[in-house]
Motif scaffolding. Structure first.
Motif, PDB file in Angstrom:
ATOM      1  N   ASP A  94      12.749 -12.888 -35.358  1.00 53.59           N
ATOM      2  CA  ASP A  94      11.466 -12.222 -35.574  1.00 53.59           C
ATOM      3  C   ASP A  94      11.604 -11.098 -36.588  1.00 53.59           C
ATOM      4  O   ASP A  94      10.749 -10.892 -37.453  1.00 53.59           O
ATOM      5  CB  ASP A  94      10.945 -11.687 -34.239  1.00 53.59           C
ATOM      6  CG  ASP A  94       9.496 -11.213 -34.351  1.00 53.59           C
ATOM      7  OD1 ASP A  94       9.118 -10.293 -33.626  1.00 53.59           O
ATOM      8  OD2 ASP A  94       8.755 -11.754 -35.195  1.00 53.59           O
TER       9      ASP A  94
ATOM     10  N   ASN B   3      15.799 -10.022 -30.819  1.00 56.88           N
ATOM     11  CA  ASN B   3      15.037 -11.069 -31.496  1.00 56.88           C
ATOM     12  C   ASN B   3      15.269 -10.974 -33.000  1.00 56.88           C
ATOM     13  O   ASN B   3      14.434 -10.514 -33.767  1.00 56.88           O
ATOM     14  CB  ASN B   3      13.547 -10.923 -31.168  1.00 56.88           C
ATOM     15  CG  ASN B   3      12.761 -12.179 -31.522  1.00 56.88           C
ATOM     16  OD1 ASN B   3      13.238 -13.007 -32.297  1.00 56.88           O
ATOM     17  ND2 ASN B   3      11.588 -12.336 -30.940  1.00 56.88           N
TER      18      ASN B   3
ATOM     19  N   TYR C  79      12.779  -3.945 -30.247  1.00 56.28           N
ATOM     20  CA  TYR C  79      13.366  -5.094 -30.935  1.00 56.28           C
ATOM     21  C   TYR C  79      14.858  -5.185 -30.674  1.00 56.28           C
ATOM     22  O   TYR C  79      15.416  -6.259 -30.504  1.00 56.28           O
ATOM     23  CB  TYR C  79      13.106  -5.004 -32.445  1.00 56.28           C
ATOM     24  CG  TYR C  79      11.782  -5.586 -32.846  1.00 56.28           C
ATOM     25  CD1 TYR C  79      10.657  -4.765 -32.964  1.00 56.28           C
ATOM     26  CD2 TYR C  79      11.642  -6.953 -33.103  1.00 56.28           C
ATOM     27  CE1 TYR C  79       9.435  -5.290 -33.327  1.00 56.28           C
ATOM     28  CE2 TYR C  79      10.403  -7.473 -33.462  1.00 56.28           C
ATOM     29  CZ  TYR C  79       9.302  -6.632 -33.572  1.00 56.28           C
ATOM     30  OH  TYR C  79       8.110  -7.154 -33.918  1.00 56.28           O
TER      31      TYR C  79
ATOM     32  N   LYS D 223       9.702 -10.941 -40.273  1.00 57.23           N
ATOM     33  CA  LYS D 223       8.849  -9.824 -40.698  1.00 57.23           C
ATOM     34  C   LYS D 223       9.373  -9.203 -41.994  1.00 57.23           C
ATOM     35  O   LYS D 223       8.600  -8.840 -42.887  1.00 57.23           O
ATOM     36  CB  LYS D 223       8.791  -8.772 -39.588  1.00 57.23           C
ATOM     37  CG  LYS D 223       7.887  -9.186 -38.421  1.00 57.23           C
ATOM     38  CD  LYS D 223       7.836  -8.103 -37.363  1.00 57.23           C
ATOM     39  CE  LYS D 223       6.746  -8.370 -36.321  1.00 57.23           C
ATOM     40  NZ  LYS D 223       6.875  -9.662 -35.675  1.00 57.23           N
TER      41      LYS D 223
END
Length: 399
Positions: free
Chosen positions: A320, A317, A312, A324
């Motif tokens: 994202d 990102n 990640y 989450k």
């Protein structure tokens, strides 16, 4: 002998020619970029780098901070007092609860300075203000018929006004609350283009010519005097500079676009390509190499988490990750407090506030931030950090 000479030409001649071409491409004069920016980072004509660098002169020793998110997100739950907020862009279209946040800031005694050609209609309606829009003036350089701006105060106004020949407009206010509003400036047609509105203990300053605060305008004749006089109405206090509401702020940039915008990086990129081409030319013959033995990764939870974290981080990102974290947060709320997180209603906010002992305003703002993630395509690292702090605040203080 001829073969040796040919090899020397191939070895030194072609790389030299490519290197010369790379220098020419990198340092050749570039056309002037007249696109609007209003960013503190841009030295292009319509950027705000000069103004931002001179703000400490206007504000004294007080600190200058930068907001990279909408105001409601940046301010948070604890409203400051006696601070200045400066927003400059071609248009200001507020997001989330920014209009309400500005009202709260003004009532607390803060000062908000906004320079824009177009404003959020809901924001103007709340102030009973209307604006008449005009065409942008694009007069030739050196023209004596330039559009001028001036200040209403006799001690600050210029006898002949301040002339502008590029990018300026003649927008003006057609109506406003005269009981709480002061006229501070006019355009070349004698129409009001700069006002001050009293609200609570603070002042709201609205200016219709953001071009007057750009690099090009500040360096043109004595127009810097006009910009600094406009900002001199703000007290010498801690100042927040907005970098969120800027032209192209949401435009996604690739790593290559950043490289090509910086001449040193662009030259390094070309040299890297040259090196790759030379390597392919002289190392085209395949060489057999030993195949290294790659040991399988340990199937452990810690290694798995570290691997996912590195993945990640390398992809950057942030959106994202934020999505989450918000999903896990809603699951935490449902499992701990048995509160449904959909749909978002006042009853849900009230119920969760009573059970968790977290202020309802913080809960409402956190859920609105989380739901807004569906509407955007990219999230900056700074915005992710602020969003994470909101969630961590809930985890640490909930009952």
């Amino acid at each position: 002998m001829n073969k040796q000479k040919s090899n020397n030409i191939l070895l030194f001649g072609i790389p030299s020619l490519i290197l010369i071409l790379a220098f020419v491409i990198t340092y050749a004069p570039k056309p002037i970029d007249w696109r609007l920016s209003y960013s503190k980072k841009d030295s292009k004509p319509f950027g705000n780098k000069i103004l931002f660098e001179l703000l400490p002169v206007l504000m004294g020793d007080n600190s200058i901070s930068t907001s990279h998110s909408d105001l409601s997100f940046f301010v948070g739950d604890e409203l400051p007092e006696g601070e200045n907020f400066i927003l400059i862009n071609n248009q200001i279209l507020f997001e989330n609860n920014d209009s309400e946040t500005i009202d709260d800031l003004l009532l607390k005694g803060n000062n908000v300075f906004i320079a824009a050609e177009k404003y959020d209609e809901g924001f103007l309606d709340s102030l009973n203000i209307k604006i008449e829009l005009s065409q942008i003036q694009q007069l030739p350089f050196g023209s004596k018929d330039s559009t001028s701006l001036n200040l209403a105060n006799r001690q600050l106004k210029s006898a002949f006004g301040y002339g502008y020949s590029k990018g300026i407009n003649n927008n003006f206010f057609t109506s406003y609350d005269t009981l709480h509003t002061s006229v501070l400036g006019i355009n070349s047609k004698g129409k009001t283009n700069f006002i001050r509105v009293k609200k609570g203990s603070g002042w709201l300053y609205l200016h219709l010519n953001p071009i007057a605060f750009t690099n090009y305008s500040l360096l043109d004749n004595d127009n810097a005097d006009y910009a600094f006089k406009c900002l001199s109405y703000l007290p010498r206090a801690k100042t927040i500079w907005d970098e969120h509401y800027k032209v192209g702020m949401h435009r996604q940039k690739t790593p290559l676009s950043y490289i090509f915008e910086n001449p040193p990086l662009r030259l390094a990129y070309y040299l890297m390509l040259i090196g790759a081409i030379l390597f392919l030319i002289f190392e085209s013959a395949r060489r057999q190499r030993m195949i290294p033995i790659v040991k399988p990764l340990d199937n452990s939870t810690v290694n798995f988490v570290e691997t996912i974290g590195r993945l990640y981080f390398s992809k950057k990102n942030h959106l994202d990750i934020a999505t989450k974290k918000f999903t896990y947060f809603k699951e935490f709320v449902r499992s701990k407090y048995y509160v449904r997180t959909s749909p978002l209603t006042d009853e849900m906010y009230t119920q969760l506030a009573e059970k968790s002992q977290i202020p309802i305003r913080s809960i409402r703002q956190l859920f609105e931030m989380g739901e807004s993630l569906r509407k955007i395509k990219k999230l900056s690292e700074a915005d992710l950090e602020q969003f994470n702090r909101k969630i961590e605040y809930f985890y640490e203080n909930c009952q």
